[in-house]
Enzyme design. Structure first.
Site: not given
Length: 213
Positions: A121-122, A152
């Site tokens: 993910c991030h 996002e």
């Protein structure tokens, strides 16, 4: 497993590690018999994104929440003695991972030793600025994924993060693969393993296990 120490975005929105993205992989890896150390840039209590703390998650993963009360500090961690490094996401990573010198040191050492580097993910924000032994970007020429720019924007947080993750990874030469929004999607390129979003938490854990075997 390296988590964020950041608890707020540029607009003040509270953040941290996304609970599912550490809980699911941690439990899968521990169940397979792996010994796991949880570390963060600042050490100590890890901020957990409140948006990931619904009643079901809190009830399902109390042991992980307890574990996150006391993380090791990154400066005290060396690549030696570990077979893999795993970076769970959560928007907090966008605030501290890319600029953290100790995380870069660790990732560069893992790359130099040809060990498994995984991020979901991030979490791939930590790959930004990391280097291969030849000094080129760690992601250059590598097929990877991460939280996409479209995801996002769909969350309306594109103005609350200091950079767009997909765009930045592409700028460092990554072959970035976009899967369907919110669906499980994992890319494995040698010993670099990446997942797109929270739904990728289980498949990336299985991909790490498979590569370790």
């Amino acid at each position: 497993m390296v988590t964020t120490s950041a608890d707020a975005l540029t607009n003040g929105r509270k953040t941290g590690v996304w609970l599912e993205e550490i809980a699911v992989p941690h439990l899968a890896l521990a169940k397979a018999g792996l010994s796991i150390t949880v570390a963060s840039p600042k050490g100590g209590a890890v901020p957990v994104d409140p948006h990931s703390l619904d009643d079901a998650s809190v009830a399902k993963w109390p042991d992980i929440l307890e574990l996150l009360k006391n993380s090791a500090q990154l400066k005290d961690i060396q690549a030696e003695g570990f077979d893999a490094i795993f970076l769970p996401g959560g928007h907090g990573t966008m605030m501290d991972f890319a600029a953290d010198a100790e995380l870069k040191r660790l990732l560069n050492d893992f790359a130099k030793a040809d060990k498994i580097i995984a991020a979901v993910c991030h979490g791939p924000a930590g790959l930004v600025g990391a280097k291969k032994p030849d000094g080129s970007p760690l992601v250059a020429g590598k097929t990877i994924t991460a939280f996409t720019d479209d995801e996002e924007i769909a969350m309306q947080l594109e103005k609350a993060v200091p950079f767009m993750l997909e765009t930045t990874l592409r700028s460092e030469g990554a072959n970035f693969v976009v899967g369907p929004m919110w669906a499980p999607h994992v890319e494995v390129d040698g010993k670099l393993i990446t997942g797109q979003n929270p739904a990728s938490s289980e498949p990336i854990a299985q991909a790490v296990l498979e590569r370790l075997r």
